[in-house]
Design a protein around this motif. Structure first.
Motif: not given
Length: 392
Positions: A321-343
């Protein structure tokens, strides 16, 4: 079909796929670009789902392939991750449809169903002759679903009577069946039920005025004395641990979809910076713009690396569970930053739907929250690191 790696796959992770998987991914990519991408902005603007694509969609190698009854070829969890990325790179709502149909609804039957239930429902969910939804989240129960589920199931002879409500249920306005999770009034354990949406007492109402994932048709579901035969109770769903087993299989693919959203926003922004002229030159030649692009690429590449490894662990049988949880938390946080920079690099045009980025920007907010918020996934990882639960 010849395979051309994405330019945004900076470190060449797609090379980990087999030749068969690369050919399948190339076919999906071509179909999405030709038949789906031209539709998404108008449908997003109108908050409508493009039902007309579903027959051709279900012929793509994106459904059912992880389950023995339905897989069309041997493939890896890494391939399934790239499919999620590819779908979300075009539109997050389309990726969410597959996540619900192929991951949650089909996955619930595959993980928790009997052999007879698997044989009956999995082929139908794969070919799209049956559309599925997954009813877990409730108006007053989201992150605390393990303990706070309020929907009840009471056995009466050979039937179960379901009462309660669900919220944010994707595909539910047009699904043929919904997997409903309810607490057994006899033993207090969470059980799963395949509920045909035509059953008396079952009502699904579209959630209006959403500003993210507008193409996905989320619904509020009301269950008023809904009677379901014992034959439609998922025979191997006997506690929330079984529900969690389904979520464990899909959480990493949500991380992959988050990377796809970041890639879609990055690609739109990169194209824009090469065309937009300011101070006599394309803004792509400006140092601060290049810094944004490099930061976006770093976020994408780090997330792909993390998602690749967690999917490999799923294939190896070592993912927890913790492996999938880390991937989801990290990837979505980096996604949020990336779309903000794109905008940001697109200036005022970054909020105009015609340029795509604002759709990715808004949709990112939904992926950031669903299938476990960043906070909840962080606590799952923290419990694994420290041996101490800090959920309350």
């Amino acid at each position: 079909m010849s395979f051309t790696p994405l330019a945004s796959d900076f470190y060449g992770f797609e090379a980990k796929l087999t030749e068969t998987e690369r050919e399948a991914l190339a076919g999906i990519r071509s179909w999405l670009e030709t038949d789906v991408k031209p539709l998404v902005n108008d449908h997003w603007d109108r908050a409508e789902f493009p039902h007309e694509i579903l027959p051709a969609f279900h012929r793509q190698p994106a459904f059912g392939m992880q389950w023995d009854e339905t897989k069309s070829f041997e493939n890896s969890a890494v391939y399934r991750g790239w499919v999620a990325l590819e779908l979300a790179r075009v539109d997050a709502s389309i990726a969410t449809y597959v996540g619900v149909q192929n991951g949650l609804a089909l996955g619930a039957v595959a993980v928790c169903g009997s052999a007879e239930q698997r044989a009956e429902w999995l082929p139908k969910l794969t070919d799209g002759s049956v559309i599925g939804a997954f009813g877990l989240t409730e108006p007053l129960s989201g992150s605390d679903s393990a303990q706070g589920l309020r929907t009840t199931a009471t056995r009466e002879g050979d039937e179960w009577v379901l009462n309660g409500s669900k919220r944010w249920i994707g595909n539910a306005t047009f699904s043929d069946i919904t997997v409903i999770w309810a607490k057994d009034t006899a033993d207090g354990q969470v059980k799963g039920f395949i509920v045909p949406t035509s059953t008396p007492g079952y009502t699904a109402t579209k959630i209006e005025r959403k500003q993210a994932l507008r193409i996905v048709q989320n619904a509020d579901i009301t269950l008023e004395n809904v009677r379901v035969p014992e034959s439609l109770r998922l025979q191997n769903a006997n506690s929330f641990r079984d529900t969690a087993a389904v979520l464990r299989l899909t959480r990493a693919e949500v991380a992959w979809a988050a990377v796809g959203v970041a890639v879609g926003a990055y690609e739109a922004a990169l194209a824009y910076t090469q065309e937009r002229i300011q101070f006599g030159a394309p803004i792509a030649s400006h140092q601060l713009v290049q810094q944004h692009l490099a930061e976006m690429m770093g976020n994408i590449t780090a997330s792909v690396a993390l998602c690749t490894r967690v999917s490999e662990m799923l294939d190896e049988g070592t993912q927890k569970d913790e492996h999938a949880a880390l991937a989801k938390a990290f990837a979505t946080t980096r996604m949020r930053e990336t779309v903000a920079r794109a905008r940001e690099v697109m200036g005022g045009n970054g909020i105009v739907l015609d340029y795509d980025v604002t759709r990715f920007f808004n949709d990112a907010e939904a992926l950031y929250s669903y299938e476990g918020t960043r906070e909840m996934n962080t606590l799952i990882v923290g419990r694994a690191l420290t041996g101490k639960a800090a959920f309350v």
